[in-house]
Structure formats: C-alpha cells, structure tokens
Design an enzyme around this catalytic site. Sequence first.
Site, PDB file in Angstrom:
ATOM      1  CG  HIS A 172      -0.523  -0.501   2.484  1.00 43.92           C
ATOM      2  ND1 HIS A 172       0.653  -0.102   3.057  1.00 43.92           N
ATOM      3  CD2 HIS A 172      -1.087  -1.359   3.375  1.00 43.92           C
ATOM      4  CE1 HIS A 172       0.802  -0.690   4.233  1.00 43.92           C
ATOM      5  NE2 HIS A 172      -0.241  -1.464   4.437  1.00 43.92           N
TER       6      HIS A 172
ATOM      7  CG  ASP B 202      -4.998  -2.668   3.474  1.00 40.49           C
ATOM      8  OD1 ASP B 202      -5.125  -3.690   4.176  1.00 40.49           O
ATOM      9  OD2 ASP B 202      -4.277  -1.711   3.802  1.00 40.49           O
TER      10      ASP B 202
HETATM   11  O1  DOR Z   1      -5.881   0.424   7.526  1.00 48.21           O
HETATM   12  C1  DOR Z   1      -5.342  -0.611   7.898  1.00 48.21           C
HETATM   13  N1  DOR Z   1      -6.020  -1.643   8.455  1.00 48.21           N
HETATM   14  N2  DOR Z   1      -4.011  -0.714   7.748  1.00 48.21           N
HETATM   15  C2  DOR Z   1      -3.339  -1.722   8.264  1.00 48.21           C
HETATM   16  O2  DOR Z   1      -2.149  -1.730   8.102  1.00 48.21           O
HETATM   17  C3  DOR Z   1      -3.997  -2.785   9.044  1.00 48.21           C
HETATM   18  C4  DOR Z   1      -5.409  -2.910   8.669  1.00 48.21           C
HETATM   19  C5  DOR Z   1      -6.207  -3.740   9.648  1.00 48.21           C
HETATM   20  O3  DOR Z   1      -5.825  -4.869   9.924  1.00 48.21           O
HETATM   21  O4  DOR Z   1      -7.248  -3.281  10.114  1.00 48.21           O
HETATM   22 ZN    ZN Z   2      -3.290  -4.340   5.281  1.00 55.00          ZN
END
Ligand code: DOR
Ligand code: ZN
Length: 425
Positions: A231, A304
């Site tokens: 990301h 993500d």
């Molecule tokens: O926005 C995010 N959510 N970035 C991360 O690195 C972890 C992820 C999560 O696991 O909720």
């Molecule tokens: Zn992630």
Amino acid sequence: MEILIKNIRVIDPYYRIDNIRDVLISGASFSQISKSIHKKNPKTIDGTGLWLIPGLIDMHCHLREPGNEGEETILSGSISAAAGGFTTICCMANTDPPIDNKVVAGYIFEKAKNAPIKVLPYGTITAGRKGTSLSPMGELSEAGVIGFSDDGNCVMDSLIFRRALEYSKPWGKIVVSHSEDQILAKNGVMNEGILSTKLGLRGIPAEAEHIMVYRDISLAKLTGAKLHLAHLTTKKSLDLVREAKKKFKNITCEVAVHHLVLTEDALSNYDANAKVNPPLRTQQDIRALVKGIKENIIDAIVTDHAPHSEEEKGSGIENAPFGMIGFETALPLAMSLVKYGLKPIQIIEKLTIGPARVLKIQPGTITQGAEANCVIFDPEKEWVVTKDNILSQSKNTPFLNKKIKGKVLYTFHRGSIVYSDKSMS
Ligand code: DOR
Ligand code: ZN
C-alpha cells in the site's frame, strides 16, 4: 452444467484481448469462445453492454478469523470478495492468534475449503508480529503460506528485517513490507498537513513511509530477496521504487484502491471510516499513483479490505482502528480511474495478471480450456452502497450511502456461479 454468455466484451489482459464474443462455459472451464455460438438449451446470459473479465486476484486483505469472527470470517469475507469479482484473495497474518505457526496456517486452509473462492494466507515475518524474533518461516512455507508479512505493523528492527529477507530466499516467497516508521507515525490519525492542523488531529508525515521504503529497498538490494512494498501512497515512494526497478527485478509494489480514489479530505467531517493506515494523502499523490500504474511501476491494485465493528469505529476518530472494507466497491472504484486516461484493460491487468506475477501463481485468462474464473461486470450500472446490500459482515466504508458506477453482476469460480447480483435472479 453449461452457460452461454452472448455478445459480451471480453477483456483479457494476459492475451491482450478486447473483443465482443460469445463464451460457453461447460463444467469447470471455458469450452468455446467465438464470434457466434449456437447451442440447444443452455442457460443463456445476454452480455450486451457488459464486460467479461478474468476473476480478480486480491493480494492484500484482512479476514478476522481466528479471533474476531464478529467482524469477518473466512467464509463471510470470501463471500464478500466473490461479490466484488475476486476469485483469489490473500489474507494477512494479523489475526488473533496471528498466523505465525503451521497450526494457525493449517486452520486457515481448513476453513478455506468451505469458501466459494480461493483463499491463500500469509504467514508472519516475526513471532507474534512483535518484531523481535523471526517466525518459523520454513515451517510456515511448508504449510503453504503465499508469503510473509507483519502487515499492520512495520518490522522496525532493520537487522531482523534483513534476516527475514535472507531466510525467505530459499523458499522463493515474497516478504511484504508495511513500510512505515512507527515512531515517527506514533499516535497519528491522518496525513500530516494543513488539514490535520485545521482539524486538530495528529498527523502521520509522508516521511514515515519514505524512510522505510528507502530502508526496505536498500535491504532488498543487499540480500537479493523478493521484497513487495504494500500500500504505497506517495509520489516520493514511487520515485524510490521507479529508481530501484531500473536495476533490480526483485522489488515489486502495490497500491490500495482507496488511496487512488480518496484524499485526506474524506476526513474533513471526522469520518472514522476514512481512517486508514497508511493514511489517505493528497490529489497530487493520486496523480503520481496513477502515473505509476501507467508506467508499470505499480504491479498490483489491492483492496486492503479491513473489517471493523461499528462500536470500534464509533469510538471517536482518535480511538478508532485503521481500515476500511473494500472488496465490493473495488472494481467500480478502480474503473473510475479511466478519467485519468487509464484504459480498462490496464486497470484490470493490475487486478489480475499483475498480482499473479508477484505471487507466482497462475493468472486467469478467458481462453478455451482455461478454468472458468471470471466476472460479468456492468460498467454503467449505478447503485448505492448500503449496510443492507454489502455482504461483508462489517460495514466500515466511507462510501456508505454513496452512489457508485459499475457493478459486478456475476462471479464464476471453476465454472460455478459464486455470486449473482439480486437483479439477475
Ligand atoms: O488500515 C489498515 N487496516 N491498515 C493496516 O495496516 C492494518 C489494517 C487492519 O488490519 O485493520
Ligand atoms: Zn493491510
């Protein structure tokens, strides 16, 4: 079972095909693709005005099983992914307990057998994702993990990260870095800048990313291991990758859909659903990311997908966890990038053969004899994202109650319909 799809625009980045065709699916594979197919009584779908694209691959998502099954399970997450057009997803290792041994990895594979699509887990880089000692990478690799990542955390100790890169080499698997200096980013809520100051929220400077992207690239050059940068969000990060890629073939990177379509402005009303890590940046960064796609500096577009409960997200922007869900909105939102001059086939490439190349897995193609993993997409259909129509167990998206253009109508996995839009039944 035979399904005949008539008069559909087939877009296949692997063979660079973009043509109107009739497509016949028999059993688990494509049995015929030609200008006109006539069959006696197969189930027929009129593809006029629609697109047929290979099943999407998401090389970066979060399911919450084991540990937080109230937010997402492997089954609910994969049903949501199928609704977004994905037929392969790779889930991160920040479960509870984390995927840092063969037992937890085995548990994921066992659960994945009931999923409608393929689910491939990462194993952690460090034991417990604590960043202090390496996980049993050989054991995890033998258990079948697709790569290694402490995503959600950066491995701050450079010696440990160097060793992880070295130990990953015999296994030929990628190390996925969440590149962020967590000391510099500490307690940050959003991108650091004028807006964070105005809103009175602690910022995360872009430099927190650049510093670690530079370190990670340096260590990938030193070790020759396969580094994948997760990301990326800024112009400077892409400049660093562009430079590195001139000489080094072992470095790849991805961008998340939300970083391509949203800026920090999405936090102006303190919407915790727009709080993600790394944070949403600026319009200038979006332009650089799009340029990165055009120039093939970026290998993959990912979701993500990060489910969180309403309670957690409702606990005030400073306390709310980072992350937004993304499977079901990914393809239409990514398609909106055509406004920057990207071609549909270029965008689809980054959701199919791009990640397949990074992961060294078979890319999907729409050719005779190939496994029928594909998506029927209506590029014009407008719909409103609601808590009711989202299949993910969690509803944390800033697109809630917003209208978006483009809708997955069907997803096929191994010739079976694993998702069909309500309007199609
Ligand atoms: O926005 C995010 N959510 N970035 C991360 O690195 C972890 C992820 C999560 O696991 O909720
Ligand atoms: Zn992630």
